[in-house]
Each structure stands twice: as structure tokens, then as C-alpha cells.
Design a protein around this motif. Structure first.
Motif, mmCIF file in Angstrom:
data_model
loop_
_atom_site.group_PDB
_atom_site.id
_atom_site.type_symbol
_atom_site.label_atom_id
_atom_site.label_comp_id
_atom_site.label_asym_id
_atom_site.label_seq_id
_atom_site.Cartn_x
_atom_site.Cartn_y
_atom_site.Cartn_z
ATOM 1 N N GLU A 144 -16.311 -3.355 8.308
ATOM 2 C CA GLU A 144 -16.340 -4.396 9.342
ATOM 3 C C GLU A 144 -16.199 -3.795 10.741
ATOM 4 O O GLU A 144 -16.904 -4.205 11.677
ATOM 5 N N ILE A 145 -15.320 -2.827 10.901
ATOM 6 C CA ILE A 145 -15.160 -2.161 12.200
ATOM 7 C C ILE A 145 -16.467 -1.504 12.619
ATOM 8 O O ILE A 145 -16.917 -1.629 13.768
ATOM 9 N N THR A 200 0.812 -1.219 0.000
ATOM 10 C CA THR A 200 0.000 0.000 0.000
ATOM 11 C C THR A 200 0.844 1.268 0.000
ATOM 12 O O THR A 200 0.406 2.300 -0.514
ATOM 13 N N SER A 201 2.043 1.220 0.548
ATOM 14 C CA SER A 201 2.879 2.427 0.585
ATOM 15 C C SER A 201 3.359 2.814 -0.807
ATOM 16 O O SER A 201 3.376 4.004 -1.159
ATOM 17 N N ALA A 202 3.759 1.835 -1.604
ATOM 18 C CA ALA A 202 4.158 2.108 -2.980
ATOM 19 C C ALA A 202 2.983 2.683 -3.766
ATOM 20 O O ALA A 202 3.129 3.661 -4.519
ATOM 21 N N LEU A 218 -10.771 7.984 -0.108
ATOM 22 C CA LEU A 218 -12.062 8.601 -0.402
ATOM 23 C C LEU A 218 -13.206 7.599 -0.235
ATOM 24 O O LEU A 218 -14.320 7.977 0.176
ATOM 25 N N LYS A 219 -12.940 6.334 -0.520
ATOM 26 C CA LYS A 219 -13.975 5.303 -0.321
ATOM 27 C C LYS A 219 -14.256 5.089 1.163
ATOM 28 O O LYS A 219 -15.406 4.878 1.570
ATOM 29 N N SER A 246 -8.458 -0.722 4.533
ATOM 30 C CA SER A 246 -9.294 -0.673 3.332
ATOM 31 C C SER A 246 -10.723 -0.247 3.671
ATOM 32 O O SER A 246 -11.133 -0.258 4.840
ATOM 33 N N PRO A 247 -11.517 0.104 2.646
ATOM 34 C CA PRO A 247 -12.941 0.370 2.889
ATOM 35 C C PRO A 247 -13.650 -0.828 3.509
ATOM 36 O O PRO A 247 -14.538 -0.657 4.358
#
Length: 362
Positions: free
Chosen positions: A254-255, A97-99, A278-279, A248-249
Motif C-alpha cells: 500500500e505504501i 508481532t513481538s512475541a 522476507l515477504k 506487514s507485506p
């Protein structure tokens, strides 16, 4: 406007003082910078922070992802089809995800520049300025008190205090800081996954019983322990902020579905950039769950991209964007204006950061 090249470089900026959490100790920012060039000559810039203990990403894995997967997938694509480009970026490989974040923010920088508009206005333009907290590293109590008083003297009204190493002794840390800074300074507590659920309930309850008036507690238990997060959230009055549990969205849904946190912390290094962030904002808006915008140990380059997101979206009501304030100096030109705790947006196109201190691009 077609993408014709994607290059990487590196930056190193020493910190004012060592950054210490329950997970790691760091003495300088050592990040990857990305430059995306379009066929009209415009350039966009982004940054990736290798944070293996949180994202799993290392310098080597980031460089490999960009050069071997992301660049071949995106070069030649038309950035006017922004969603198509972003879909390709996130589908050309899993994770890292960082890349993806570095390339994503460079693409958004480039896209907003092509429109001649600051990115925050492209993203919604909700506000022009806001306030960040300042992180207090975990240390012995006298040092943490001294650092807290220094932060308040510099104009910070919100402190994010790192804990999670010594159990109930964390209550003593927070109590000492509260006595020192008084009642008008907001204190956020970040355990960085350092407690277990039973311990967290005991510690947070003790803070509540002492009247320490904690604004929130961030990620008290391991990222995967959603049952523990749910238990804590239901048993304490202090709001719980999910950080490492939300990449992630889908994680955000889930949280929220489980009631495992009261708030969501968005970091571009976790989400893979602005597009996925944004999602998460859209999910949060549906359920009216407020978000914090945070950062890893990042320089002004990527923190400015996060600032544009925060200024663009109203559901982001809390900010932890102190990365530039932790650095000994700012090597960049332009970007949002950082004055103490305040962050003010400008009308410069894109993210607005220039003067990238990189002499060698690969």
C-alpha cells in the motif's frame, strides 16, 4: 526435527545513556528471551522487545501469547516443514508481532543450526559485512552536538538523529549537528511520528533550503496518516522512509502503491520475525524500493538475527542496528562481530549467539 519445547526468560541491560525519542524515554533494555528446543537436542534463541507505543506489545502480552497460544500450537511440529511451522505461528493468534518475532528468530536459528550453516547464507548470503548508523537521542542542542561528535570520534559515519518534539526548532538541531560534524557524515532524521504533514513539509523544506544534506527523513507523521506521508513524499526532495506505517507485506504494498514513501524500514518486532520480513523484501525487490533494516531497543541477540537478514538480502541497503552499541555491556558470546559502525558476519551456524544470560526459564 520436531519442536519439543518453547520456554521464556528475561534480560535486563542498562543503556550507556537514556534513549529519548518523540514517543518515549528508556534507560535500560528489558526484553523477553525465547528458547526453542528440538528433539535432536539443538536449541534456538530469540528475543522480544516490549514496545507498547509502537507495536502495542507489553511484557505481559508477549508472555501470554507465547505460553497460551504459540507454544501449544507449535510443539510437536516438524521444523523441516519451515513454511508450515511459520504459517501456524502467524495464524494461531492475531497481532502480538513481538512475541511472534522472538519465536520466529529462534526457529530460524534452530533451522540454520540443523543445516550447519550461518543463517545469512541460508537467507541468500548477499554480503559478509555492512555498516550501521548510531542513534542520537533528542535533547537540548548542546547535548545532541556533543553526542554526535562522540559518535563520530568512535568511528560512526552515519548518524540517526531523533527529532519531532519542537517543530521548527528541529531545523536548528540538525543545523548545529551538521556544522559540528562537517559534510562527510551522513545524517538521517527520525521524527517518530512527531509532526503533522504541513509541519513536516515546512521543516524538511527548511532543512533543504539551508543545505543540510539530509540522507532521509523517517516516519514524519502518524503511522496511519498515509495521505500525509504521500503529500510529504511528493512535496520534498529528501527521501522519506516509512517505519511505523509498515508492519506487514500488505502495508508495504500500500505504501509503494500510493507513493507514500521512497524507502521501507523493516523491523522484526513489527513484522513478526524473519518469515514475514522476507515477504516485504520480495515486494520491495519487485518494485525496486530499497529497504532499511532497523531495531527497537534490543540486545545483541535479536539484533544479530536482523543482521543476518540484512546480510542475506541485497534489497536491504541501509542499516540501523545500533541496539548493542547503546547498551553498557554485551552479556552474550559469539554472533556477528560489532566493531564501531561495522558489523561482520561469521561462519558460526544459525545466528551464532550463545551464553544467554538467563538462569530461569518458564
Amino acid at each position: 526435527m520436531k519442536i519439543v519445547d518453547i520456554r521464556t526468560g528475561s534480560i535486563r541491560i542498562p543503556l550507556e545513556r537514556p534513549f529519548k525519542t518523540a514517543l518515549r524515554t528508556v534507560e535500560q533494555v528489558e526484553d523477553i528471551v525465547v528458547r526453542v528446543t528440538a528433539d535432536n537436542g539443538l536449541e534456538g534463541y530469540g528475543e522480544a522487545a516490549p514496545t507498547a507505543v509502537i507495536t502495542g506489545d507489553t511484557t505481559g502480552s508477549i508472555l501470554c501469547a507465547i505460553h497460551d497460544y504459540i507454544r501449544p500450537a507449535l510443539v510437536g511440529m516438524d521444523l523441516e516443514d519451515l513454511d508450515g511451522v511459520m504459517t501456524k505461528l502467524h495464524s494461531c493468534m492475531v497481532k502480538n508481532t513481538s512475541a511472534k518475532a522472538a519465536v520466529d528468530m529462534a526457529l530460524y536459528d534452530l533451522y540454520a543450526k540443523s543445516l550447519g550453516r550461518p543463517l545469512y547464507k541460508v537467507l541468500g548470503g548477499h554480503r559478509t559485512h555492512f555498516e550501521t548508523d548510531l542513534t542520537i537521542s533528542v535533547n537540548d542542542i548542546p547535548t545532541m552536538v556533543e553526542d554526535s561528535l562522540d559518535a563520530v570520534a568512535k568511528g560512526y559515519h552515519i548518524l540517526k538523529v531523533k527529532v519531532g518534539k519542537e517543530g521548527l526548532k528541529d531545523v536548528e538541531r540538525i543545523a548545529a549537528i551538521r556544522r559540528a560534524v562537517g559534510p562527510d557524515v551522513d545524517i538521517r532524521v527520525d521524527a517518530n511520528q512527531g509532526w503533522n504533514a504541513k509541519e513536516a513539509v515546512r521543516i524538511i523544506t527548511a532543512m533543504e533550503d539551508k543545505g543540510l544534506d539530509i540522507q532521509l527523513v523517517e516516519q514524519p507523521v502518524k503511522a496511519h496518516d498515509l495521505a500525509g506521508m504521500e503529500k510529504i513524499t511528493k512535496q520534498v526532495a529528501t527521501p522519506i522512509l516509512a517505519d511505523e506505517s509498515v508492519f506487514s507485506p500488505e502495508d508495504a504494498v500500500e505504501i509503494i502503491r500510493r507513493g507514500a514513501a521512497d524507502l521501507i524500514n523493516i523491523k522484526l518486532m513489527k513484522t513478526g520475525g524473519i518469515w514475514q520480513a522476507l515477504k516485504i523484501c520480495a515486494v520491495a525487490e519487485i518494485y525496486q524500493v530499497h529497504c532499511m533494516i532497523g531495531c527497537m531497543l534490543e540486545s545483541k541477540l535479536s539484533v544479530s538475527a536482523a543482521a543476518h537478514l540484512a546480510a542475506g538480502k541485497g534489497i536491504i541497503t541501509l542499516a540501523d542496528l545500533d541496539g548493542p552499541s547503546l547498551c553498557k555491556y554485551d552479556p552474550y558470546d559469539g554472533g556477528p562481530i560489532y566493531e564501531g559502525a561495522g558489523i561482520a558476519m561469521t561462519d558460526a551456524p544459525g545466528v551464532g549467539v550463545g551464553g544467554i544470560p538467563c538462569d530461569h526459564w518458564e
